[in-house]
Write a protein that holds these residues in place. Sequence first.
Motif, short mmCIF file in Angstrom:
data_model
loop_
_atom_site.label_atom_id
_atom_site.label_comp_id
_atom_site.label_asym_id
_atom_site.label_seq_id
_atom_site.Cartn_x
_atom_site.Cartn_y
_atom_site.Cartn_z
N THR A 51 12.08 -12.72 -8.19
CA THR A 51 11.27 -11.57 -8.54
C THR A 51 9.83 -12.01 -8.75
O THR A 51 9.57 -13.04 -9.38
CB THR A 51 11.82 -10.87 -9.80
N SER A 52 8.93 -11.25 -8.20
CA SER A 52 7.51 -11.59 -8.26
C SER A 52 6.82 -10.72 -9.30
O SER A 52 6.90 -9.50 -9.24
CB SER A 52 6.86 -11.38 -6.90
N LYS A 53 6.14 -11.35 -10.23
CA LYS A 53 5.39 -10.61 -11.23
C LYS A 53 4.14 -9.98 -10.63
O LYS A 53 3.68 -8.94 -11.06
CB LYS A 53 5.00 -11.53 -12.39
N SER A 54 3.57 -10.61 -9.62
CA SER A 54 2.28 -10.15 -9.11
C SER A 54 2.40 -8.83 -8.36
O SER A 54 1.51 -7.98 -8.45
CB SER A 54 1.68 -11.21 -8.20
N ASP A 55 3.48 -8.65 -7.60
CA ASP A 55 3.60 -7.39 -6.86
C ASP A 55 4.87 -6.62 -7.16
O ASP A 55 5.14 -5.59 -6.56
CB ASP A 55 3.48 -7.65 -5.34
N GLY A 56 5.67 -7.13 -8.08
CA GLY A 56 6.87 -6.43 -8.50
C GLY A 56 8.01 -6.46 -7.50
O GLY A 56 9.01 -5.77 -7.66
N SER A 57 7.87 -7.26 -6.45
CA SER A 57 8.91 -7.29 -5.42
C SER A 57 10.09 -8.13 -5.86
O SER A 57 9.98 -8.99 -6.74
CB SER A 57 8.34 -7.84 -4.11
N THR A 58 11.22 -7.87 -5.26
CA THR A 58 12.41 -8.67 -5.49
C THR A 58 12.99 -9.10 -4.15
O THR A 58 12.81 -8.43 -3.14
CB THR A 58 13.49 -7.91 -6.29
#
Length: 130
Positions: A51-58
């Motif tokens: 999960t990426s904090k920068s763009d919210g992607s998973t």
Amino acid sequence: DVQLQASGGGLVQAGGSLRLSCAVSGITLDDYAMSWIRQVPGKEREVVSCTSKSDGSTYYADSVKGRFTISSDSNTENEVFLQMNSLKPEDTAIYYCATGDQKAYTSDYFCTSPHLFTYWGQGTQVTVSS
């Protein structure tokens, strides 16, 4: 001092569920991606979910899509979970949580590149019996 503490592994029958937790301290995860990576002896490491904090992607590996869900603690955001349902014997592995600064990379690339993760937890064993 950055620390990742993984927990929640164990022995479960096929079809069962487990929830892994990873507590992160020493960093703020704003520019970091958090992942769960598993390894079976003799095989390559596999990024199971990220999960990426920068763009919210998973991201989910094809092998776990629809069965595993990654999430984070909404209050502290420094704890990450992996809910694993419908477990299969082939999910047996040591599961590691890992994190790294992904600013220089796209989420898709970073989340599929275990060598880019800087900090790793100690691993927790998941064993699924048939």
